[in-house]
Structure formats: structure tokens, C-alpha cells
Design a protein around this motif. Structure first.
Motif, mmCIF file in Angstrom:
data_model
loop_
_atom_site.group_PDB
_atom_site.id
_atom_site.type_symbol
_atom_site.label_atom_id
_atom_site.label_comp_id
_atom_site.label_asym_id
_atom_site.label_seq_id
_atom_site.Cartn_x
_atom_site.Cartn_y
_atom_site.Cartn_z
ATOM 1 N N GLY A 17 35.866 31.570 67.703
ATOM 2 C CA GLY A 17 36.792 32.238 68.610
ATOM 3 C C GLY A 17 38.102 32.641 67.942
ATOM 4 O O GLY A 17 38.882 33.394 68.518
ATOM 5 N N ARG A 18 38.336 32.152 66.719
ATOM 6 C CA ARG A 18 39.579 32.535 66.042
ATOM 7 C C ARG A 18 39.311 33.647 65.049
ATOM 8 O O ARG A 18 38.318 33.637 64.330
ATOM 9 N N VAL A 19 40.162 34.638 65.055
ATOM 10 C CA VAL A 19 40.009 35.752 64.131
ATOM 11 C C VAL A 19 41.064 35.632 63.032
ATOM 12 O O VAL A 19 42.244 35.479 63.302
ATOM 13 N N THR A 20 40.597 35.645 61.788
ATOM 14 C CA THR A 20 41.520 35.593 60.660
ATOM 15 C C THR A 20 41.482 36.934 59.939
ATOM 16 O O THR A 20 40.413 37.389 59.543
ATOM 17 N N GLU A 21 42.617 37.537 59.796
ATOM 18 C CA GLU A 21 42.678 38.795 59.047
ATOM 19 C C GLU A 21 42.843 38.487 57.569
ATOM 20 O O GLU A 21 43.889 38.001 57.141
ATOM 21 N N ALA A 22 41.806 38.766 56.786
ATOM 22 C CA ALA A 22 41.865 38.455 55.354
ATOM 23 C C ALA A 22 42.483 39.614 54.579
ATOM 24 O O ALA A 22 43.219 39.413 53.625
ATOM 25 N N VAL A 23 42.150 40.825 55.008
ATOM 26 C CA VAL A 23 42.709 42.015 54.356
ATOM 27 C C VAL A 23 43.299 42.901 55.445
ATOM 28 O O VAL A 23 42.634 43.227 56.425
ATOM 29 N N LYS A 24 44.571 43.260 55.273
ATOM 30 C CA LYS A 24 45.282 43.920 56.381
ATOM 31 C C LYS A 24 45.690 45.348 56.039
ATOM 32 O O LYS A 24 46.866 45.658 55.993
ATOM 33 N N GLY A 25 44.714 46.188 55.732
ATOM 34 C CA GLY A 25 45.049 47.580 55.474
ATOM 35 C C GLY A 25 45.422 47.814 54.020
ATOM 36 O O GLY A 25 46.588 47.903 53.675
ATOM 37 N N VAL A 26 44.384 47.909 53.183
ATOM 38 C CA VAL A 26 44.613 48.074 51.747
ATOM 39 C C VAL A 26 44.069 49.427 51.305
ATOM 40 O O VAL A 26 42.992 49.834 51.718
ATOM 41 N N SER A 27 44.838 50.150 50.518
ATOM 42 C CA SER A 27 44.376 51.434 49.978
ATOM 43 C C SER A 27 44.588 51.445 48.468
ATOM 44 O O SER A 27 45.646 51.048 47.998
ATOM 45 N N PHE A 28 43.577 51.861 47.752
ATOM 46 C CA PHE A 28 43.733 52.031 46.306
ATOM 47 C C PHE A 28 42.631 52.938 45.793
ATOM 48 O O PHE A 28 41.714 53.308 46.529
ATOM 49 N N HIS A 29 42.715 53.312 44.524
ATOM 50 C CA HIS A 29 41.665 54.146 43.949
ATOM 51 C C HIS A 29 41.388 53.696 42.526
ATOM 52 O O HIS A 29 42.225 53.055 41.890
ATOM 53 N N VAL A 30 40.195 54.020 42.085
ATOM 54 C CA VAL A 30 39.825 53.734 40.697
ATOM 55 C C VAL A 30 39.239 55.008 40.120
ATOM 56 O O VAL A 30 38.313 55.581 40.694
ATOM 57 N N ASP A 31 39.792 55.469 38.994
ATOM 58 C CA ASP A 31 39.284 56.694 38.376
ATOM 59 C C ASP A 31 38.150 56.370 37.420
ATOM 60 O O ASP A 31 37.929 55.231 37.047
ATOM 61 N N LYS A 32 37.473 57.436 37.037
ATOM 62 C CA LYS A 32 36.373 57.278 36.087
ATOM 63 C C LYS A 32 36.926 56.744 34.763
ATOM 64 O O LYS A 32 37.926 57.238 34.256
ATOM 65 N N GLY A 33 36.258 55.710 34.242
ATOM 66 C CA GLY A 33 36.674 55.148 32.960
ATOM 67 C C GLY A 33 37.919 54.286 33.034
ATOM 68 O O GLY A 33 38.385 53.782 32.014
ATOM 69 N N GLU A 34 38.432 54.108 34.237
ATOM 70 C CA GLU A 34 39.659 53.342 34.366
ATOM 71 C C GLU A 34 39.355 51.875 34.681
ATOM 72 O O GLU A 34 38.341 51.565 35.306
ATOM 73 N N SER A 35 40.248 51.032 34.251
ATOM 74 C CA SER A 35 40.058 49.612 34.512
ATOM 75 C C SER A 35 41.256 49.087 35.284
ATOM 76 O O SER A 35 42.387 49.153 34.823
ATOM 77 N N VAL A 36 40.990 48.578 36.472
ATOM 78 C CA VAL A 36 42.066 48.169 37.360
ATOM 79 C C VAL A 36 41.945 46.670 37.653
ATOM 80 O O VAL A 36 40.848 46.177 37.897
ATOM 81 N N ALA A 37 43.067 45.980 37.603
ATOM 82 C CA ALA A 37 43.053 44.556 37.942
ATOM 83 C C ALA A 37 43.608 44.366 39.340
ATOM 84 O O ALA A 37 44.581 45.020 39.721
ATOM 85 N N ILE A 38 42.959 43.493 40.114
ATOM 86 C CA ILE A 38 43.545 43.073 41.381
ATOM 87 C C ILE A 38 43.952 41.618 41.180
ATOM 88 O O ILE A 38 43.111 40.754 40.940
ATOM 89 N N VAL A 39 45.256 41.389 41.225
ATOM 90 C CA VAL A 39 45.767 40.052 40.940
ATOM 91 C C VAL A 39 46.308 39.432 42.222
ATOM 92 O O VAL A 39 46.938 40.113 43.035
#
Lengths: 286, 308
Positions: A17-39
Motif C-alpha cells: 500500500g505504500r508507494v516509493t518514488e525511486a526515480v522522480k523525472g530523469v532526462s538524459f541522452h547517450v550518443d553513439k560511441g559515448e560513455s556516460v557515468a551515472i554516479v
């Protein structure tokens, strides 16, 4: 046009019955050949963000995902099961945190990689040779012998190499590595990071690296997204974030990296009240 | 693998002899003898009977005689069923029990594994309903299930005979009755362990590879089958050696009844026959189960020292 573009991603979990919001509206992009870290630290929403990209979150109704995740302009969240299966492993491949439990204990590592090859590259005639080649590419010696080894017969570092070989065997365009070194010894961590760097260079593949450790992303990822409590609080080129962090949380995370040659210095822990106070003063919205 | 099996069989021989030796002496220490149930016998008659069957010898002498006869495959005469040898009786009854038990085993395995798999893969109502059914199957005793099946399928619908062992279709109701409990246990065991395996990291890896749900479940089932295989050893022995309750309800001339009646009658030779059949089944199925476990799981194989 980015290869992957995530727009307003929201993920929430229902339990009892409890709702936990783990991700609250995230926007990002990854291009071809690109390496992105999420820290970010545990609970920041970085892992569930990564899992949602191939819809690996529980499908029993306990987890709700909204927003869009466009991969080559196709929305992953609108895909039917068949399209999803082609995407998983074929276009987006995963390397998980715990290699010892991420491999099936009762099948040989070669068979497990072969299964992926058969699924996504039906044109391959000699699957075994293809698997041996994949094992060699990740630096496993005597690969032909190791084909029939079971996971428990390999060390943690070797197991993670197998996971990477499995992920690469189907030539994915995006590799999602979720804390790939956290479960490994420090010396092995370095080897795995070096291996990933080399593979990215050789293949021109994109990568999303999920980590809590700012230390490992230098020279591996060109861009960093810092996640805190389900939001991206700061993003930018790695060097810039490392040397000139703006958000108090990023500063705190960077301050946590232990450094050699500074004996006597105390390890820093994160003071959340201070972060909240400073973030409000700087005008960051929660 | 063959070396492992041979080693196990060689080790099973002394185990078998320990069992039959223990039982041989234990049944004779129990108060009462094979002829106590007959109407009052005169002391002379009783002495003559005991002499005829060699029961007046000392125990060690009886034991040596028993082993000697056993080496020729002769288990001696039954004290209760005059003029029948135990070997002949056991052979005749065991054949019936094997047929019935074999059918029950097949039903239990098919139904149990299928229900367990569906319940583990499905979720919500279907899964809950199957769990309830398997719980009911575990709780319902055969002496309730059997009469209910007879009432529905033979008295109301008239599809089967209510009892007896004459036609081919006579096997259906008793084997279903016998199988239900085992099927329910297998379903529960398999469901629980399959669900556990599906929740493990490696199943997530399989999904992330792009495998279909069925394939993921099949790969998880290799590890999930282990508890079922362990359970199958005693379960199969139990089913194949016959059930007192099921044989009584359906009036089937199987071996199960003798397990109880021979003990009550102090029918020493018959007890030995029953115990030996059961011991052989238990020992063999345990060896088979261990070999199957080693084949399923390379880690177990390593622990057991099995080399392929």
C-alpha cells in the motif's frame, strides 16, 4: 539525434500500500560511441534507471515506469515482448554487479555465452568458435578449455570477464555496466576498468556505467550524471564535474574519494543536513 | 560416473545386510509368535509347529539358516499363508504394486511438475489457486480421496469399477488416489524452488540476454529440480512398494497390505520379504537420486567426487 534519449523517466515501487518514488523525472541522452557515468549512492535511483532501459524491473505490478526511453527513435517502454527480447542482449547488453550470482551455476560459462549468440546472431555457423573468440577478447587465457568451465571454477575477476564476454558476444550498441567492479578486489577492479576502456575504444560502442565511485570514471567516461534521491542533480563533462563540482552533493561525493599519500587524513562521510541546507541556499529544487 | 555408481552399489551391500540382520532379530524379540493368533493350540501342537518351521532352534542357528536360504533366493514358507513360499507371494504381489505404483509415479511426476512450473511462472490468481489445490492435496488423506473418487466416477458416472483388479481400467482410480499426495508435494517443492531460482540474479541475466520467459524458466529449473529429485527417492519407493490404505479401499492384491498384516501376525518370513523389497527400493532410488543430482548440478558432482 542521440542513440538513447531518456525523457522524464519516473519509477515508483508499490509495496504493502505504500508507494516509493525511486526515480522522480530523469532526462538524459547517450550518443553513439559515448560513455556516460551515472554516479550516486545506494538508493539514489541509478540502478533502477539502468534496469528500466531493458525493462528488467519486476513486471508483477509492484513497479511502475513512466516517461519515454527512445533507442534509435523507438520507445523502449512501448515495445512488445518480441521487440524487447531483440533489444535485450542484441542492442543493449548488461554487466551486473555480482558476477558470482549473475551466472547460472549449473551451466558451463561457454554454454551461457553460446545461448546469447544463438539468440541474436543466428547467422553464426560455428557458435563455439565465436564464444572462444569472445572469451579471448576479454583476456581469458586458454579460452577453448575454459569454455566448459563452470562459474564456481573461476575467480570473481574471471567471472566478470565472462559476463563482459557474454554482453559483447552479440555486438550490442550500448553496454550498461551496473557497478561492474564493486564486488571485486581493488587490483582486479583496475583490470576490469582497463578492459572496458579498451573495448569501448576498439568497438566504438556506447556505455552507461553505474557507480558510486567517482574514482573509477576518470579516463573511462566522458560525461557524468550525478543522481541524488531520484533526480539528476548535476551533469557535465567528467573533468569539469571532478574539478569544479557545483552541487553540494557532488562535492560531498568527490570529497569521499580516498587518496593515497595523504596519511592521517580522515575518511569523510556525507552530511545530508548540510547538503540539504546548502542546496536550498543555492536554489536547487527538491 | 560409472565408477561412482559402482562404488555406491558396493557400499549398499553391507547396508542391506545390516538392515535385514537388524530386522531379523528385532521381529523375534517382539513378544508373541506367529501362531499366537490361531485358536488355542495345545502345547504339543505348538511345539510341533515350531519344530516344523525351525523356530525351536537358537536365534544364531535360525539366522545362519536364513542366510543360507536367502543365498538360494528362498525366503522360506509363510507362516500365515500355508503352502505358499514368501518368495512366490512377494513376487506375485509386488508385480501388482509395481504396476499401480508405476502409474501413480508417472501421474505424480507429470501433474506435480506441470502444476509447480505453471504456479512458479504465473502470478496472482492462477498461482494462488494452484497453491491452494496442492495444499489440499497434501492434506487430504487417501482414505478420503479414494471413496470420493469411487463415489463420483464409478457410482455416479459409472466409468470405472468401484474396486478390484481385473481389467486394465481398474488401475485408474487407485493410481490417481495414490498419486495425489505425491503430486501435490512435488508441485509444492518444485514451485517453491523454481520461484526461488527465478528470483536469483542469474535469471535476470538470462532475461537481459533476451531469452524468452519459457527458456529462462527451463534454465532455472535445472537447479530447481534438485529438491524434487531428493524427495523422489523415498516417494518412488513408497509408491512402488504399495500402499496399505489404497489397496484396502480398492481391494487390490498388492504388497502394501502385507507390510501391516505380516507385522501384526508376526509372520517372520513375510516381514523379511517385505523389508527386503522396501530396502532394495530405497537403496536403489537413493543411488539413482544422487546420480541425478550430480548430473543436474556440477557442484554436487564435485562434492561427490563424480568425474564425467
Amino acid at each position: 539525434m542521440s542513440m538513447l534519449s531518456v525523457e522524464n523517466l519516473k519509477i515508483s515501487f508499490k509495496s504493502g500500500g505504500r508507494v516509493t518514488e525511486a526515480v522522480k523525472g530523469v532526462s538524459f541522452h547517450v550518443d553513439k560511441g559515448e560513455s556516460v557515468a551515472i554516479v550516486g549512492e545506494s538508493g539514489s535511483g541509478k540502478s533502477v534507471t539502468a534496469m528500466s532501459l531493458a525493462r528488467l524491473l519486476p513486471r508483477d505490478g509492484s513497479c511502475e515506469v513512466s516517461g519515454r526511453a527512445l533507442f534509435d527513435s523507438e520507445d523502449i517502454f512501448q515495445m512488445n515482448p518480441k521487440e524487447l527480447r531483440a533489444l535485450r542482449g542484441g542492442k543493449i547488453a548488461y554487466v551486473f554487479q555480482e558476477p558470482s550470482t549473475s551466472l547460472n551455476p549449473v551451466f558451463s560459462v561457454g554454454e551461457q555465452i553460446a545461448e546469447a549468440v544463438r539468440l541474436h546472431r543466428p547467422e553464426v555457423k560455428d557458435v563455439r568458435a565465436c564464444v572462444v573468440e569472445a572469451l579471448e577478447e576479454v583476456g581469458i587465457r586458454r579460452a577453448a578449455e575454459r569454455y566448459s568451465a563452470y562459474p564456481h571454477e573461476l575467480s570473481g575477476g574471471m567471472q566478470q570477464r565472462v559476463m563482459i564476454a557474454m554482453a559483447l558476444s552479440c555486438r550490442p550498441r550500448l553496454l550498461v555496466a551496473d557497478e561492474p567492479t564493486t564486488a571485486l578486489d581493488v587490483t582486479i577492479q583496475k583490470q576490469i576498468i582497463d578492459l572496458l576502456r579498451e573495448i569501448l575504444k576498439n568497438r566504438g560502442m556506447s556505455m552507461i556505467l553505474i557507480t558510486h565511485n567517482f574514482g573509477i570514471i576518470r579516463g573511462l567516461c566522458s560525461r557524468v550524471l550525478v543522481m541524488f534521491r531520484g533526480r539528476i542533480v548535476e551533469s557535465g563533462p567528467t573533468e569539469e564535474i571532478l574539478y569544479n563540482p557545483k552541487h553540494p552533493y557532488t562535492k560531498a561525493l568527490i570529497a569521499c574519494i580516498p587518496r593515497l599519500g595523504r596519511s592521517g587524513e580522515r575518511l569523510v562521510s556525507i552530511d545530508y543536513e548540510k547538503i540539504d541546507r546548502e542546496a536550498r541556499e543555492l536554489g536547487y529544487a527538491y | 560416473m560409472i565408477r561412482y555408481a559402482l562404488r555406491r552399489i558396493i557400499f549398499a551391500v553391507p547396508v542391506f545386510f545390516i538392515i535385514i540382520t537388524a530386522v531379523f532379530f528385532m521381529v523375534r524379540f517382539v513378544p508373541g509368535g506367529p501362531f499366537d493368533r490361531e485358536r488355542q493350540l495345545s502345547p504339543e501342537t505348538l511345539a510341533a509347529l515350531n519344530a516344523y518351521y525351525g523356530l525351536d532352534d537358537s536365534l544364531p542357528v535360525q539366522y545362519v539358516k536364513f542366510l543360507k536360504n536367502l543365498s538360494r533366493g528362498d525366503l522360506g514358507p509363510s507362516y500365515k499363508y500355508q503352502n505358499r513360499s514368501v518368495t512366490e507371494l512377494v513376487r506375485e504381489k509386488a508385480k501388482v504394486s509395481l504396476e499401480l505404483g508405476g502409474a501413480a509415479l508417472a501421474i505424480a511426476l507429470t501433474v506435480g511438475l506441470a502444476c509447480g512450473a505453471v504456479s512458479a511462472m504465473g502470478r496472482g490468481r492462477l498461482s494462488g489457486a494452484l497453491d491452494a489445490v496442492s495444499l489440499a492435496g497434501i492434506c487430504l488423506p487417501a482414505f478420503v480421496v479414494g471413496p470420493v473418487l469411487i463415489w463420483i466416477f464409478s457410482l455416479k458416472l459409472g466409468w470405472f469399477n468401484a474396486m478390484g483388479w481385473r481389467e486394465a481400467r481398474d488401475i485408474v482410480l487407485p493410481s490417481v488416489t495414490l498419486a495425489l499426495f505425491y503430486a501435490a508435494w512435488i508441485a509444492k517443492l518444485f514451485k517453491d524452488s523454481e520461484a526461488r531460482e527465478l528470483a536469483k540474479d542469474y535469471s535476470r541475466t538470462a532475461i537481459a540476454k533476451g531469452e524468452s520467459p519459457l527458456r529462462v524458466a527451463a534454465e532455472a529449473s535445472r537447479a530447481a529440480l534438485s529438491p524434487v529429485v531428493s524427495y523422489l527417492a523415498p516417494a518412488a519407493a513408497g509408491m512402488l512398494t504399495g500402499s496399505f490404505v489404497v489397496e484396502s479401499i480398492f481391494n487390490i492384491p498388492g504388497l502394501g497390505k502385507f507390510f501391516i498384516s505380516s507385522a501384526l501376525d508376526s509372520d517372520y518370513t513375510m516381514i523379511m520379504g517385505c523389508v527386503m523389497v522396501y530396502a532394495i527400493f530405497i537403496i536403489c532410488f537413493n543411488i539413482l537420486a544422487d546420480i541425478a543430482l550430480a548430473l543436474l548440478n556440477p557442484r554436487v558432482a564435485k562434492e561427490l567426487g563424480v568425474r564425467k
